[in-house]
Enzyme design. Sequence first.
Site, PDB file in Angstrom:
ATOM      1  N   GLY A   1     -70.224  -7.666 -38.579  1.00 59.02           N
ATOM      2  CA  GLY A   1     -70.217  -9.098 -38.867  1.00 59.02           C
ATOM      3  C   GLY A   1     -71.584  -9.604 -39.275  1.00 59.02           C
ATOM      4  O   GLY A   1     -71.734 -10.346 -40.253  1.00 59.02           O
TER       5      GLY A   1
ATOM      6  N   GLU B   1     -60.311   0.935 -29.853  1.00 62.22           N
ATOM      7  CA  GLU B   1     -59.271   0.694 -30.854  1.00 62.22           C
ATOM      8  C   GLU B   1     -58.295   1.871 -30.957  1.00 62.22           C
ATOM      9  O   GLU B   1     -57.582   2.008 -31.943  1.00 62.22           O
ATOM     10  CB  GLU B   1     -59.923   0.416 -32.210  1.00 62.22           C
ATOM     11  CG  GLU B   1     -60.742  -0.868 -32.235  1.00 62.22           C
ATOM     12  CD  GLU B   1     -61.455  -1.116 -33.550  1.00 62.22           C
ATOM     13  OE1 GLU B   1     -61.074  -2.038 -34.285  1.00 62.22           O
ATOM     14  OE2 GLU B   1     -62.420  -0.370 -33.845  1.00 62.22           O
TER      15      GLU B   1
ATOM     16  N   LYS C   1     -58.941   6.561 -44.521  1.00 61.27           N
ATOM     17  CA  LYS C   1     -59.933   6.226 -43.500  1.00 61.27           C
ATOM     18  C   LYS C   1     -59.368   6.458 -42.108  1.00 61.27           C
ATOM     19  O   LYS C   1     -60.086   6.886 -41.196  1.00 61.27           O
ATOM     20  CB  LYS C   1     -60.385   4.765 -43.639  1.00 61.27           C
ATOM     21  CG  LYS C   1     -61.491   4.417 -42.632  1.00 61.27           C
ATOM     22  CD  LYS C   1     -62.047   3.029 -42.798  1.00 61.27           C
ATOM     23  CE  LYS C   1     -63.177   2.804 -41.784  1.00 61.27           C
ATOM     24  NZ  LYS C   1     -63.734   1.442 -41.865  1.00 61.27           N
TER      25      LYS C   1
ATOM     26  N   GLY D   1     -67.268 -12.901 -35.973  1.00 63.66           N
ATOM     27  CA  GLY D   1     -67.708 -11.738 -35.210  1.00 63.66           C
ATOM     28  C   GLY D   1     -69.201 -11.512 -35.315  1.00 63.66           C
ATOM     29  O   GLY D   1     -69.742 -11.428 -36.417  1.00 63.66           O
TER      30      GLY D   1
ATOM     31  N   ASN E   1     -61.201  -1.095 -37.769  1.00 61.06           N
ATOM     32  CA  ASN E   1     -60.718   0.279 -37.774  1.00 61.06           C
ATOM     33  C   ASN E   1     -59.228   0.315 -37.442  1.00 61.06           C
ATOM     34  O   ASN E   1     -58.708  -0.575 -36.775  1.00 61.06           O
ATOM     35  CB  ASN E   1     -61.480   1.117 -36.736  1.00 61.06           C
ATOM     36  CG  ASN E   1     -62.877   1.472 -37.202  1.00 61.06           C
ATOM     37  OD1 ASN E   1     -63.111   1.687 -38.387  1.00 61.06           O
ATOM     38  ND2 ASN E   1     -63.812   1.547 -36.272  1.00 61.06           N
TER      39      ASN E   1
ATOM     40  N   ASN F   1     -63.534   9.624 -34.178  1.00 58.98           N
ATOM     41  CA  ASN F   1     -63.658   8.676 -33.064  1.00 58.98           C
ATOM     42  C   ASN F   1     -63.280   9.267 -31.708  1.00 58.98           C
ATOM     43  O   ASN F   1     -64.079   9.230 -30.770  1.00 58.98           O
ATOM     44  CB  ASN F   1     -62.852   7.409 -33.367  1.00 58.98           C
ATOM     45  CG  ASN F   1     -63.631   6.420 -34.195  1.00 58.98           C
ATOM     46  OD1 ASN F   1     -64.454   5.686 -33.700  1.00 58.98           O
ATOM     47  ND2 ASN F   1     -63.378   6.409 -35.491  1.00 58.98           N
TER      48      ASN F   1
END
Length: 318
Positions: free
Chosen positions: A12, A268, A186, A7, A102, A194
Amino acid sequence: MNIIVVGQGAMGLLWYHHLAISTVATNLSLLASTQHNLADDNYHFIDSHGIPYQGKINYAYDEQIKNADVILLCVKSFQIGSTLKQIAQHSKANTSIILAHNGMGTLTELPKELINKYNIYALLTTHGCLRKSSLNITHTGIGITDIGLVSGCVELTEQQALTYQLNQALPSVNLHKNIIEKQWQKLAVNCVINPITALHDIDNGQVNNTIFTGQIEKVLTELVLVAKSEGIYLNIALLIKTVRQVAAATAKNCSSMRCDVLAHKQTEINYINGYIHKLGIKHKIATPENTQLWQTVLRQVSFDKLRTNGEYKGKRRV
């Protein structure tokens, strides 16, 4: 130790840089989805003190994958399955696979043959990093990293050795026997920050505005009930406190989901609020607040794509 970072996004490249300047990896390489189109093998890094650095990227190919001891997957949650299937064609058994994404639920989507082939870890980090352009990132905030084994049979000493090596590159890295509880903590933060920042187009710090207080409590109350049905016991008051602390500590940051929505990219959300919705159905627990956030983000991305293509002329909806 032969290490591959998968990534070329912000996280990354953050790990690639710190592994590259340390002495941890005998051989380090980067597997990028667009490496066949990248003419430049230079990356540009600005550390947390504002000091610039330029380095060379050693791209990974079949030979590097074959010899990899550790593969750090810094890709989106919805890319984990397809990425691992491609890597599995060349990688050896018992390779340590580290998932750094995530949300939750990716492991249950993997075929049993993949799960049985590897030792799989989950990695969670609070480091802040921003990709300004291709191969150009800035380390925006120092954080901590938690890691723990989620699948496989690995001696504790080997887990500790891997943790030590990662800590040498980008401290601090902490090993946990029960990383799943950390994942849920988390997830709670992600379930709030988010979607709210993405839908209202605001920086993280604005989540602490009193207009969101009721919504935050509803989201986390649902999450605590679902987590309990999964054998995870969380404290609602501590979660609310944690969410507010993270929002304050990253006040000027743009959340990953907000960045994705603004860029008209897939988010996500299915592995964040959508994961709570899915488990709510499984355990027959109503999750109206998480479900609404999940559906609204999916709808927003669809509207934005239509508007970008000239097929929808309406206003941005929340």
